[in-house]
Design an enzyme around this catalytic site. Structure first.
Site, short mmCIF file in Angstrom:
data_model
loop_
_atom_site.label_atom_id
_atom_site.label_comp_id
_atom_site.label_asym_id
_atom_site.label_seq_id
_atom_site.Cartn_x
_atom_site.Cartn_y
_atom_site.Cartn_z
N GLY A 13 1.05 -1.29 -0.03
CA GLY A 13 0.05 0.15 0.01
C GLY A 13 0.82 1.17 -0.05
O GLY A 13 0.49 2.24 0.44
N THR A 103 -4.07 -2.18 8.37
CA THR A 103 -5.28 -2.13 7.65
C THR A 103 -6.44 -2.42 8.54
O THR A 103 -6.46 -3.40 8.93
CB THR A 103 -5.49 -2.79 6.14
N PHE A 131 -1.99 2.54 15.67
CA PHE A 131 -0.39 2.43 16.06
C PHE A 131 -0.21 3.76 16.92
O PHE A 131 1.03 3.94 17.17
CB PHE A 131 0.38 2.55 14.68
N HIS A 158 -13.66 10.36 11.32
CA HIS A 158 -12.62 9.93 10.54
C HIS A 158 -12.67 10.77 9.26
O HIS A 158 -13.77 11.42 8.94
CB HIS A 158 -12.55 8.66 10.10
N HIS A 159 -11.80 10.99 8.35
CA HIS A 159 -11.64 11.78 7.10
C HIS A 159 -12.57 11.01 6.22
O HIS A 159 -12.82 9.83 6.38
CB HIS A 159 -10.36 11.63 6.22
N LYS A 162 -12.21 7.36 4.40
CA LYS A 162 -12.10 5.99 5.32
C LYS A 162 -13.04 4.94 4.71
O LYS A 162 -14.33 5.36 4.42
CB LYS A 162 -12.23 6.35 6.75
N GLY A 168 -11.78 0.64 13.14
CA GLY A 168 -10.99 -0.67 14.13
C GLY A 168 -10.96 -0.34 15.50
O GLY A 168 -11.07 -1.00 16.32
N THR A 169 -10.66 0.76 15.56
CA THR A 169 -10.23 1.43 16.98
C THR A 169 -11.58 1.49 17.80
O THR A 169 -11.59 1.21 18.90
CB THR A 169 -9.63 2.78 16.86
#
Ligand code: NAD
Length: 270
Positions: A13, A103, A131, A158-159, A162, A168-169
């Site tokens: 990616g 991802t 991360f 989010h932007h 996405k 996922g968080t």
């Protein structure tokens, strides 16, 4: 003293928003050698053409499997798309290359399959929903608060590019909350829903609301309600550089682990 050999690493990616930032972080790390790049866009251009003159002249390959067969690496870092990430992890494990999947949007079946293949091949794997160190602390604090305050809702922002929702968080935070709360949340059913979806999604009693807007990057609020009090835990990733240190720490940690590791928290105190 003998110098440790550098870790040979690949970025999958590489031409994406995250991939470009992470590739630069991997290249800057003095104990790593960024020797492989994969992206279905910009194939056959080099990281130097796509990212900038400070980057190594590593060609971007379009298919991970073929690239791994030709260029030996120890670790790959994947920031692609939910539809591709699991296959990338399995393809790496089959070749005894340790995958770190950043991802988001992997299903529980994907995780099962990656875990099985990691154990079978004797090669470690990591799946990390976030991360950023601050985001990991947010999840830890939410996990603690859930023991005492079971009524909680999550708002993730989010932007607009996405691909998946909820993030996922947010899913990981909700999971940690449900594993740690000592009481079921107060029944709070709005009796009249005037617009479908107004109360968001529900994961075992935790409501999750997903905002997608230009101008945002990655933000989350975990809001706990008690009698006469509110506790809000908030994290903001304001720049994609917030994810770099967690990725390089994962690359350093993964080769010393076995099986599947989920979440940056597992390696934080190493
Ligand atoms: P993006 O769309 O900007 O980049 C994805 C890149 O992957 C693109 O260049 C695309 O061409 C490439 N790609 C897609 N499918 C491919 C395939 N099958 N083979 C090869 N290349 C492929 O997306 P982004 O904003 O960089 O985000 C990527 C992923 O990372 C998303 O799932 C996002 O949610 C996740 N993310 C995770 C974290 C974290 O901390 N874990 C942080 C930010 C973003």
């Amino acid at each position: 003293m003998e110098r440790k050999p550098k870790i040979r690493v690949g970025i999958v990616g590489a031409a994406g928003r995250m991939g470009r930032i992470i590739a630069q972080g991997l290249h800057r790390a003095t104990d790593m050698d960024l020797v492989l790049a994969v992206d279905r866009e910009h194939a056959d251009e080099s990281l130097r053409d796509v990212i900038g003159p400070h980057m190594p002249d590593v060609p971007i390959r379009s298919k991970l499997g073929e690239a791994l067969d030709e260029t030996p690496v120890q670790v790959i870092v994947d920031f692609t798309h939910p539809s591709a990430a699991c296959q990338h992890a399995l393809s790496a494990l089959k070749r005894h290359v340790a995958p770190i999947i950043g991802t988001s949007g992997l299903t529980s079946d994907d995780l099962k399959e990656i875990r099985r293949q990691a154990e079978e091949s004797g090669t470690p794997a990591m799946v990390v929903p976030n991360f950023a160190i601050g985001a990991v602390l947010m999840m830890k604090f939410a996990e603690t608060a859930a023991k005492y305050m079971p009524d909680v809702e999550i708002i993730e922002m989010h932007h607009d590019g996405k691909a998946d929702a909820p993030s996922g968080t947010a899913l990981r935070t909700a999971e940690l909350i449900t594993q740690n709360r000592r009481a079921w949340p107060t029944e709070n059913v709005a009796p009249i829903i005037k617009l479908a979806g107004a109360r968001g999604a529900n994961l075992q009693g935790v409501q999750i609301h997903s905002i997608r807007l230009k101008g945002m990057l990655a933000h989350q609020q975990v809001v706990f309600g008690g009698d006469g009090e509110i506790l809000t835990i908030r994290h903001d990733s304001l720049d994609r550089s917030s994810f770099v240190e967690g990725v390089t720490a994962s690359v350093r940690a993964i080769l010393g682990r076995t099986g599947l590791t989920v979440g940056l928290e597992a390696i934080l105190d190493n």
